[in-house]
Design an enzyme around this catalytic site. Structure first.
Site, PDB file in Angstrom:
ATOM      1  CG  HIS A 110      -0.119   0.082   2.562  1.00  0.00           C
ATOM      2  ND1 HIS A 110       0.582   1.062   3.115  1.00  0.00           N
ATOM      3  CD2 HIS A 110       0.202  -1.144   3.284  1.00  0.00           C
ATOM      4  CE1 HIS A 110       1.257   0.910   3.992  1.00  0.00           C
ATOM      5  NE2 HIS A 110       1.061  -0.586   4.290  1.00  0.00           N
ATOM      6  NE  ARG A 161      -0.792  -0.024   6.794  1.00  0.00           N
ATOM      7  CZ  ARG A 161      -1.094  -0.654   7.973  1.00  0.00           C
ATOM      8  NH1 ARG A 161      -2.442  -0.420   8.390  1.00  0.00           N
ATOM      9  NH2 ARG A 161      -0.347  -1.484   8.571  1.00  0.00           N
ATOM     10  CD  GLU A 171       3.179  -5.494   7.790  1.00  0.00           C
ATOM     11  OE1 GLU A 171       3.259  -6.539   7.653  1.00  0.00           O
ATOM     12  OE2 GLU A 171       3.593  -4.507   7.450  1.00  0.00           O
TER      13      GLU A 171
HETATM   14  O1  LIG Z   1       3.592  -2.297  10.536  1.00  0.00           O
HETATM   15  C1  LIG Z   1       3.862  -1.241   9.977  1.00  0.00           C
HETATM   16  O2  LIG Z   1       4.598  -0.291  10.315  1.00  0.00           O
HETATM   17  C2  LIG Z   1       4.546  -1.671   8.573  1.00  0.00           C
HETATM   18  C3  LIG Z   1       5.839  -2.638   8.618  1.00  0.00           C
HETATM   19  O3  LIG Z   1       6.769  -2.268   9.392  1.00  0.00           O
HETATM   20  P1  LIG Z   1       8.243  -2.777   9.427  1.00  0.00           P
HETATM   21  O4  LIG Z   1       8.407  -4.256   9.421  1.00  0.00           O
HETATM   22  O5  LIG Z   1       8.835  -2.194   7.894  1.00  0.00           O
HETATM   23  O6  LIG Z   1       8.956  -2.223  10.464  1.00  0.00           O
HETATM   24  O7  LIG Z   1       3.816  -2.104   7.730  1.00  0.00           O
HETATM   25  P2  LIG Z   1       3.248  -1.529   6.374  1.00  0.00           P
HETATM   26  O8  LIG Z   1       3.433  -0.081   6.477  1.00  0.00           O
HETATM   27  O9  LIG Z   1       3.408  -2.180   5.305  1.00  0.00           O
HETATM   28  O10 LIG Z   1       1.643  -1.838   6.540  1.00  0.00           O
END
Ligand SMILES: O=C(O)[C@@H](COP(=O)(O)O)OP(=O)(O)O
Length: 175
Positions: free
Chosen positions: A4, A55, A82
């Site tokens: 995203h 997102r 995520e």
């Molecule tokens: O959860 C988050 O802040 C990021 C990934 O964090 P990192 O593993 O890069 O620290 O996820 P996204 O922005 O892709 O949804």
């Protein structure tokens, strides 16, 4: 398969994870630019997959709008969400590095099967994502459907690991 656009907490360098953040102004523009680029390259899709987080859904919508393919069905699943960052959610990565060291934070964020409990490791992300890939997405691709997956840094990374068959060298090095 794509990640995203920038979300509000991305700007603040905070772990966002399963917190439902909308795209930032830049994130909206990134998604539109991505759609324009895919249009220029002649992409067409039959199915769109997203996580259940705004997102990833907003990014998919903006892309499909730019492509003029708004009618394409969108299927959303928590299995594409995520990585669940547990106790780290909302924390600032730079502040965490001051307390635990850059290297330790990098290991938590980028190693495959290493995560401080109760945080989901990348391996666990793949384990909960695979049933959806195997039973829902892959069969559609085998039928010849052209599929767009709009997900997250770590869910796409986990799927990439599955598709490559190994942990690629760039996993640890790149964000
Ligand atoms: O959860 C988050 O802040 C990021 C990934 O964090 P990192 O593993 O890069 O620290 O996820 P996204 O922005 O892709 O949804």
């Amino acid at each position: 398969m794509l990640r995203h656009g920038e979300g509000a907490w991305n700007i603040e360098n905070r772990f966002c994870s399963w917190v439902d953040q909308k795209l930032s102004e830049d994130g909206l523009r990134e998604a539109e630019m991505c759609g324009k680029h895919l249009k220029f390259l002649g992409f067409e899709f039959d199915l769109v997959y997203t996580s259940i987080l705004s997102r990833s859904i907003q990014t998919a919508w903006l892309i499909m709008q730019e492509l003029g393919q708004e009618w394409v069905p969108v299927r959303s699943s928590w299995r594409l969400n995520e990585r669940h960052y547990g106790a780290l959610i909302g924390l600032n990565r730079a502040e965490l590095a001051l307390n635990h060291g850059e290297e330790q934070v990098k290991i938590w964020r980028r190693s495959y099967d290493n995560a401080p409990p109760p945080i989901e490791s990348l391996k666990q992300v793949l384990e909960r994502l695979l049933p959806y890939w195997n039973e829902e997405i892959a069969p559609e691709i085998k039928k010849g459907k052209r599929v767009l997956i709009s997900a997250h840094g770590n869910s796409t990374r986990a799927l990439l690991k599955h598709l490559e068959g190994t942990v690629p060298f760039y996993f640890y090095k790149f964000s």
